[in-house]
Design an enzyme around this catalytic site. Structure first.
Site, mmCIF file in Angstrom:
data_model
loop_
_atom_site.group_PDB
_atom_site.id
_atom_site.type_symbol
_atom_site.label_atom_id
_atom_site.label_comp_id
_atom_site.label_asym_id
_atom_site.label_seq_id
_atom_site.Cartn_x
_atom_site.Cartn_y
_atom_site.Cartn_z
ATOM 1 N N SER A 1 -22.783 25.051 -0.125
ATOM 2 C CA SER A 1 -23.472 26.465 0.496
ATOM 3 C C SER A 1 -24.036 26.357 1.866
ATOM 4 C CB SER A 1 -24.412 26.786 -0.562
ATOM 5 O OG SER A 1 -25.254 25.863 -0.670
ATOM 6 N N ARG A 2 -23.741 25.216 2.371
ATOM 7 C CA ARG A 2 -24.642 24.860 3.579
ATOM 8 C C ARG A 2 -23.905 23.696 4.281
ATOM 9 N NH1 ARG A 2 -30.824 23.007 2.476
ATOM 10 N NH2 ARG A 2 -30.103 20.922 2.644
ATOM 11 N N TYR B 1 -29.393 5.223 -0.131
ATOM 12 C CA TYR B 1 -28.163 6.062 0.730
ATOM 13 C C TYR B 1 -27.097 5.227 0.947
ATOM 14 C CZ TYR B 1 -26.229 9.620 3.530
ATOM 15 O OH TYR B 1 -25.618 10.608 4.028
ATOM 16 N N ALA C 1 -26.297 2.449 -0.176
ATOM 17 C CA ALA C 1 -25.519 1.639 -1.259
ATOM 18 C C ALA C 1 -24.640 2.628 -1.868
ATOM 19 C CB ALA C 1 -26.581 1.233 -2.324
ATOM 20 N N LYS D 1 -23.112 5.432 -0.695
ATOM 21 C CA LYS D 1 -22.038 5.731 0.213
ATOM 22 C C LYS D 1 -21.265 4.664 0.154
ATOM 23 C CE LYS D 1 -23.398 10.010 1.340
ATOM 24 N NZ LYS D 1 -22.658 10.983 0.909
ATOM 25 N N ILE E 1 -24.155 13.933 12.312
ATOM 26 C CA ILE E 1 -23.658 15.259 12.575
ATOM 27 C C ILE E 1 -25.178 16.303 12.266
ATOM 28 C CG2 ILE E 1 -22.158 16.841 11.515
ATOM 29 C CD1 ILE E 1 -20.445 14.337 12.521
HETATM 30 P P1 NAI Z 1 -27.144 19.557 3.444
HETATM 31 O O1 NAI Z 1 -28.450 18.761 2.768
HETATM 32 O O2 NAI Z 1 -27.301 20.358 4.409
HETATM 33 O O3 NAI Z 1 -26.342 19.701 2.322
HETATM 34 C C1 NAI Z 1 -26.294 19.214 0.978
HETATM 35 C C2 NAI Z 1 -25.576 20.411 0.230
HETATM 36 O O4 NAI Z 1 -25.506 19.694 -1.359
HETATM 37 C C3 NAI Z 1 -26.826 21.339 -0.360
HETATM 38 O O5 NAI Z 1 -26.073 22.468 -0.394
HETATM 39 C C4 NAI Z 1 -27.358 20.921 -1.570
HETATM 40 O O6 NAI Z 1 -27.876 22.178 -2.167
HETATM 41 C C5 NAI Z 1 -26.365 20.242 -2.278
HETATM 42 N N1 NAI Z 1 -26.755 19.609 -3.445
HETATM 43 C C6 NAI Z 1 -27.574 18.649 -3.349
HETATM 44 N N2 NAI Z 1 -27.542 17.985 -4.353
HETATM 45 C C7 NAI Z 1 -27.016 18.635 -5.344
HETATM 46 C C8 NAI Z 1 -26.518 18.533 -6.634
HETATM 47 N N3 NAI Z 1 -27.167 17.545 -7.443
HETATM 48 N N4 NAI Z 1 -25.673 19.048 -7.172
HETATM 49 C C9 NAI Z 1 -24.962 20.041 -6.566
HETATM 50 N N5 NAI Z 1 -25.188 20.146 -5.225
HETATM 51 C C10 NAI Z 1 -26.257 19.495 -4.653
HETATM 52 O O7 NAI Z 1 -26.386 17.820 3.607
HETATM 53 P P2 NAI Z 1 -25.201 17.975 4.743
HETATM 54 O O8 NAI Z 1 -25.726 17.081 6.201
HETATM 55 O O9 NAI Z 1 -24.398 18.811 5.166
HETATM 56 O O10 NAI Z 1 -24.303 16.516 4.189
HETATM 57 C C11 NAI Z 1 -23.282 16.856 3.428
HETATM 58 C C12 NAI Z 1 -22.596 15.427 2.923
HETATM 59 O O11 NAI Z 1 -22.410 14.719 4.056
HETATM 60 C C13 NAI Z 1 -23.643 14.673 2.179
HETATM 61 O O12 NAI Z 1 -23.075 13.980 1.351
HETATM 62 C C14 NAI Z 1 -24.356 13.579 3.138
HETATM 63 O O13 NAI Z 1 -24.639 12.481 2.688
HETATM 64 C C15 NAI Z 1 -23.072 13.523 4.110
HETATM 65 N N6 NAI Z 1 -23.283 12.960 5.389
HETATM 66 C C16 NAI Z 1 -24.096 13.834 6.160
HETATM 67 C C17 NAI Z 1 -24.137 13.435 7.457
HETATM 68 C C18 NAI Z 1 -24.885 13.991 8.545
HETATM 69 O O14 NAI Z 1 -25.173 13.593 9.830
HETATM 70 N N7 NAI Z 1 -25.129 15.484 8.347
HETATM 71 C C19 NAI Z 1 -23.869 12.087 8.101
HETATM 72 C C20 NAI Z 1 -23.119 11.273 6.784
HETATM 73 C C21 NAI Z 1 -22.922 11.813 5.687
#
Ligand code: NAI
Length: 242
Positions: free
Chosen positions: A13-14, A155, A157, A159, A188
């Site tokens: 969703s985001r 986190y 661990a 990943k 990102i």
């Molecule tokens: P974000 O926080 O903007 O979005 C995460 C989404 O996952 C949200 O919509 C949230 O509601 C949903 N979510 C969280 N817990 C949930 C659950 N238990 N069940 C269902 N949905 C759930 O995060 P972002 O930055 O978009 O990250 C997305 C993925 O990329 C994550 O796995 C993050 O660890 C990974 N990532 C992000 C990086 C970054 O720099 N933004 C870097 C490396 C990895």
């Protein structure tokens, strides 16, 4: 390229999940978003996919860390869409802190969402993939899982575990025509990372800047169609983890 395919994106969703959902929709896939957050955001992403790319799109509320809830939601998706072809395990959280002070619940919660959540999704979708003799799983890991990161033992661990899960699933399901790969993004710009223009780690990125959600979405688009690639961890990190 992905016409007639159904792609499930958790946390769609985001942030990165939203960008991945729109990328796969632009390639013709029908889109299923699973998220635990504000349902209006997920509805909005679905509406944009329908309007811009003329695909089917539907959102489901579900906590990916809940084994039985995931089982139920996959059954609903099967009833609505017939099957699943592409699964993107993107939902993830952080609960940062130094190991010496980290609360047990913060360690457990991050493992439950980031690692067990992906297991739950793969576990309940694998029957559909095997039946179809076709499937593509993309797990969104992180460079933290490759390099470690001070303040993120839970986190990192989770990943690193996701990378082990990716390679094992790739080996187990390859004979059934199912591929499983990971993407390891670096920094990102999203809600999770916030405004980090003064983070000293930025100086360590060879390409000299944070990435954009579309950089990760493009990698997901590639892996969705890379029919001879499995068990790979594709870094999208400006070179930080090389
Ligand atoms: P974000 O926080 O903007 O979005 C995460 C989404 O996952 C949200 O919509 C949230 O509601 C949903 N979510 C969280 N817990 C949930 C659950 N238990 N069940 C269902 N949905 C759930 O995060 P972002 O930055 O978009 O990250 C997305 C993925 O990329 C994550 O796995 C993050 O660890 C990974 N990532 C992000 C990086 C970054 O720099 N933004 C870097 C490396 C990895």
């Amino acid at each position: 390229m992905l016409k007639e395919k159904t792609a499930v994106i958790t946390g769609g969703s985001r942030g990165l999940g939203e960008a991945i959902a729109k990328k796969l929709a632009s390639m013709g896939a029908n889109i299923v978003i699973i998220d635990i957050g504000d349902p209006t955001l997920a509805q909005q992403v679905c509406e944009e996919c329908r309007q811009q790319y003329n695909v089917e799109a539907k959102a489901y509320q579900c906590d990916v860390s809940d084994f039985n809830a995931v089982k139920e939601v996959v059954a609903l998706i099967k009833a609505d869409f017939g099957t699943v072809h592409i699964l993107v395990n993107n939902a993830g959280i952080t609960r940062d802190g130094l190991l010496a002070m980290m609360k047990e619940e913060d360690f457990d919660k991050v493992i439950a969402v980031n690692l067990k959540g992906a297991f739950n999704m793969i576990r309940h979708c694998s029957g559909l993939f095997i039946r179809n003799r076709e499937g593509c799983i993309i797990n969104i890991a992180s460079v933290a899982g490759l390099m470690g990161n001070a303040g993120q033992c839970n986190y990192a661990a989770s990943k690193a575990g996701l990378i082990g899960l990716t390679k094992t699933v790739a080996k187990e399901l390859a004979p059934k025509g199912v591929r499983c790969n990971a993407i390891a993004p670096g920094f990102i710009a999203t809600d999770m990372t916030g405004n980090q223009t003064d983070n000293p780690l930025l100086k360590m990125i060879p390409l000299g800047k944070m990435g954009e959600a579309c950089d990760v979405a493009d990698a997901a688009g590639y892996l969705a169609t890379a029919k001879y690639v499995t068990g790979e961890v594709l870094r999208v990190d400006g070179g930080i983890a090389m």
